[in-house]
Design an enzyme around this catalytic site. Structure first.
Site, PDB file in Angstrom:
ATOM      1  N   PRO A  38       0.883  -1.228  -0.198  1.00  0.00           N
ATOM      2  CG  PRO A  38      -0.267  -0.986   2.217  1.00  0.00           C
ATOM      3  CD  PRO A  38       0.708  -1.832   1.080  1.00  0.00           C
ATOM      4  CG  ASP A  39      -0.534   5.067  -1.678  1.00  0.00           C
ATOM      5  OD1 ASP A  39      -1.500   4.836  -0.888  1.00  0.00           O
ATOM      6  OD2 ASP A  39      -1.059   5.825  -2.807  1.00  0.00           O
ATOM      7  CG  PHE A  40       2.968   6.309   2.891  1.00  0.00           C
ATOM      8  CD1 PHE A  40       3.459   5.714   4.296  1.00  0.00           C
ATOM      9  CD2 PHE A  40       4.155   6.054   2.201  1.00  0.00           C
ATOM     10  CE1 PHE A  40       4.398   4.984   4.494  1.00  0.00           C
ATOM     11  CE2 PHE A  40       5.187   5.235   2.185  1.00  0.00           C
ATOM     12  CZ  PHE A  40       5.440   4.713   3.261  1.00  0.00           C
ATOM     13  NE  ARG A  41       1.436  12.407   2.957  1.00  0.00           N
ATOM     14  CZ  ARG A  41       2.786  11.709   3.126  1.00  0.00           C
ATOM     15  NH1 ARG A  41       3.258  10.700   2.104  1.00  0.00           N
ATOM     16  NH2 ARG A  41       3.604  11.935   3.977  1.00  0.00           N
ATOM     17  CG  ASN A 113       9.112   3.754  -3.060  1.00  0.00           C
ATOM     18  OD1 ASN A 113       8.388   4.755  -2.557  1.00  0.00           O
ATOM     19  ND2 ASN A 113       8.638   3.074  -4.243  1.00  0.00           N
ATOM     20  CG  ASP A 115       9.397  -1.136  -2.354  1.00  0.00           C
ATOM     21  OD1 ASP A 115      10.438  -0.891  -3.105  1.00  0.00           O
ATOM     22  OD2 ASP A 115       8.295  -0.463  -2.442  1.00  0.00           O
ATOM     23  CG  HIS A 132      12.408   9.053   2.752  1.00  0.00           C
ATOM     24  ND1 HIS A 132      10.809   9.272   2.187  1.00  0.00           N
ATOM     25  CD2 HIS A 132      12.651  10.170   2.561  1.00  0.00           C
ATOM     26  CE1 HIS A 132      10.735  10.543   1.977  1.00  0.00           C
ATOM     27  NE2 HIS A 132      12.027  11.164   2.257  1.00  0.00           N
ATOM     28  CB  CYS A 190      23.203  -0.870  24.719  1.00  0.00           C
ATOM     29  SG  CYS A 190      22.315   0.330  24.174  1.00  0.00           S
TER      30      CYS A 190
HETATM   31  P1  OAD Z   1       2.057   8.728  -1.071  1.00  0.00           P
HETATM   32  O1  OAD Z   1       1.326   7.653  -0.472  1.00  0.00           O
HETATM   33  O2  OAD Z   1       2.103  10.147  -0.231  1.00  0.00           O
HETATM   34  O3  OAD Z   1       1.931   8.997  -2.531  1.00  0.00           O
HETATM   35  C1  OAD Z   1       1.555   8.086  -3.554  1.00  0.00           C
HETATM   36  C2  OAD Z   1       1.112   8.909  -4.919  1.00  0.00           C
HETATM   37  O4  OAD Z   1       1.158   7.503  -5.876  1.00  0.00           O
HETATM   38  C3  OAD Z   1      -0.077   9.287  -5.003  1.00  0.00           C
HETATM   39  O5  OAD Z   1      -0.036  10.724  -5.203  1.00  0.00           O
HETATM   40  C4  OAD Z   1      -1.250   8.368  -5.437  1.00  0.00           C
HETATM   41  O6  OAD Z   1      -2.259   8.827  -6.085  1.00  0.00           O
HETATM   42  C5  OAD Z   1      -0.169   7.787  -6.319  1.00  0.00           C
HETATM   43  N1  OAD Z   1      -0.316   6.454  -6.792  1.00  0.00           N
HETATM   44  C6  OAD Z   1      -0.720   5.281  -6.176  1.00  0.00           C
HETATM   45  N2  OAD Z   1      -1.021   4.095  -6.627  1.00  0.00           N
HETATM   46  C7  OAD Z   1      -0.430   4.683  -8.020  1.00  0.00           C
HETATM   47  C8  OAD Z   1      -0.208   3.876  -9.245  1.00  0.00           C
HETATM   48  N3  OAD Z   1      -0.647   2.458  -9.545  1.00  0.00           N
HETATM   49  N4  OAD Z   1       0.008   4.714 -10.358  1.00  0.00           N
HETATM   50  C9  OAD Z   1       0.289   5.829 -10.462  1.00  0.00           C
HETATM   51  N5  OAD Z   1       0.091   6.486  -9.135  1.00  0.00           N
HETATM   52  C10 OAD Z   1      -0.338   5.904  -8.039  1.00  0.00           C
HETATM   53  O7  OAD Z   1       3.501   8.033  -0.986  1.00  0.00           O
HETATM   54  P2  OAD Z   1       4.875   9.000  -1.173  1.00  0.00           P
HETATM   55  O8  OAD Z   1       5.086  10.093  -1.930  1.00  0.00           O
HETATM   56  O9  OAD Z   1       6.092   7.984  -1.560  1.00  0.00           O
HETATM   57  O10 OAD Z   1       8.101   8.300   4.440  1.00  0.00           O
HETATM   58  O11 OAD Z   1       5.166   9.507   0.326  1.00  0.00           O
HETATM   59  C11 OAD Z   1       6.337  10.029   0.683  1.00  0.00           C
HETATM   60  C12 OAD Z   1       6.924   9.925   2.173  1.00  0.00           C
HETATM   61  O12 OAD Z   1       5.583   9.684   3.032  1.00  0.00           O
HETATM   62  C13 OAD Z   1       7.108   8.178   2.153  1.00  0.00           C
HETATM   63  O13 OAD Z   1       8.525   8.258   1.904  1.00  0.00           O
HETATM   64  C14 OAD Z   1       6.989   8.017   3.510  1.00  0.00           C
HETATM   65  C15 OAD Z   1       5.656   8.773   4.078  1.00  0.00           C
HETATM   66  O14 OAD Z   1       5.672   9.214   5.209  1.00  0.00           O
HETATM   67  C16 OAD Z   1       8.940   7.343   5.140  1.00  0.00           C
HETATM   68  O15 OAD Z   1       8.534   6.266   4.931  1.00  0.00           O
HETATM   69  C17 OAD Z   1       9.860   7.827   6.021  1.00  0.00           C
END
Ligand code: OAD
Length: 294
Positions: A38-41, A113, A115, A132, A190
């Site tokens: 899963p992504d984050f947002r 990422n 991963d 990161h 520790c």
């Molecule tokens: P986000 O979850 O913030 O953003 C993911 C983006 O990818 C969003 O704009 C989605 O719309 C888009 N997306 C998802 N699936 C997709 C797909 N199949 N094709 C095209 N676009 C897609 O993730 P990041 O930007 O990576 O920090 O988040 C940045 C940082 O915030 C991460 O590195 C993490 C988090 O806090 C740490 O882990 C320290």
């Protein structure tokens, strides 16, 4: 054909002409969602929307150092899900990046990422800046001692346990007589919390990120894929490209400053579908599918 497809053909022509020799790529969690991570947002499927069960003050606390110090369990619950391993396969987007590297066109890949799928896809490690950090190494948050036993780390994560620093800091005299009547000492450890070297909020990014960020100014083409560009300083990278350098966004939604420059191209939708279109326009499609299947 919509505007983005015509522009994508122009990007392909630019690459085919040999004028794009230093392609700089910035990626985020969106390039791994097709792998099952899963992504984050994203509103419903993102990790931050699904952390309620872990009783966090706010979702981002899972990556907050002060919170981790108080309660490392939510992070380790998440780590169990995200820990790299044979469970996840690189996506078509990852394969495309490996193909760019193989064609000697990938200048630097900046990824947020953790991963490690870029490496798994075959992008050479010296082309990748893991902005990161990653799960590759870990250390004690108190004494900073690296926790060298990767196998033990993996076991702890898989069992959902929080590993503790094993550095010997002294000896406690043991009162009871040991074997042969000799006094035995107990080693004092520790015991600090061990955390993978991934960058938490409030922590500095790896030195390599700052050392190599100048590469963006050397780019003749910038590709941004699967990131919401919400987290700084990473989010500032695409703006460091020279004004006349085309920037291509492969993402579900428009992000950052995309659309404000004349040569911005937005391929909105699934990034795997987007790179397949680009590969078609480049005549690389078969090669891409083959690289992905391998
Ligand atoms: P986000 O979850 O913030 O953003 C993911 C983006 O990818 C969003 O704009 C989605 O719309 C888009 N997306 C998802 N699936 C997709 C797909 N199949 N094709 C095209 N676009 C897609 O993730 P990041 O930007 O990576 O920090 O988040 C940045 C940082 O915030 C991460 O590195 C993490 C988090 O806090 C740490 O882990 C320290």
């Amino acid at each position: 054909q919509n505007l983005s497809e015509r522009s994508l053909a122009a990007v392909a022509d630019f690459i085919k002409s040999g004028r794009a020799r230093r392609i700089v790529v910035m990626t985020g969690a969106g390039i791994s969602t097709a792998a099952g991570i899963p992504d984050f947002r994203s509103p419903e499927t993102g990790l931050y929307a699904n952390l309620a069960a872990l009783n966090l003050p706010e979702p981002e606390a899972v990556f907050d150092l002060a919170f981790f110090q108080q309660n490392p369990r939510p992070f380790y619950a998440l780590a169990r899900e995200l820990y790299p391993g044979a469970r996840y396969r690189p996506t078509v987007s990852h394969a495309f990046l490996a193909l760019l590297a193989r064609k000697n066109l990938l200048h630097v890949l900046f990824t947020q990422n953790i991963d490690c799928l870029e490496r798994a896809a075959g992008v050479p490690p010296d082309r990748i800046i893991e902005a990161h950090g990653s799960f590759a190494t870990q250390r004690c948050i108190d004494c900073r001692e690296p926790f060298a036993d990767d196998a033990k780390m993996r076991e702890s994560v898989e069992r959902g346990e929080v590993p503790r620093c094993e550095r010997v800091v002294g000896r406690d005299e043991d009162e009871t007589d040991g074997i042969g009547g000799k006094e035995q000492d107990e080693e004092r450890r520790c015991g600090g919390l061990v955390k993978p070297d991934i960058v938490f909020f409030g922590e500095a990014l790896p030195k390599a990120f700052f050392e190599r960020s100048g590469a963006v100014q050397e780019a003749d083409l910038v590709l941004v894929m699967g990131t919401s560009l919400q987290v700084h300083p990473f989010a500032g990278l695409p703006n460091m490209a020279e004004e006349e350098v085309p920037r291509v966004l492969f993402n579900l939604e428009r992000v950052g400053s995309f659309g404000t420059r004349a040569d911005d191209v937005m391929v909105l939708g699934d990034c795997d579908a987007g790179v397949r279109k680009l590969a078609d326009a480049l005549g690389w499609r078969d090669e891409l599918e083959k690289a992905w299947r391998e």
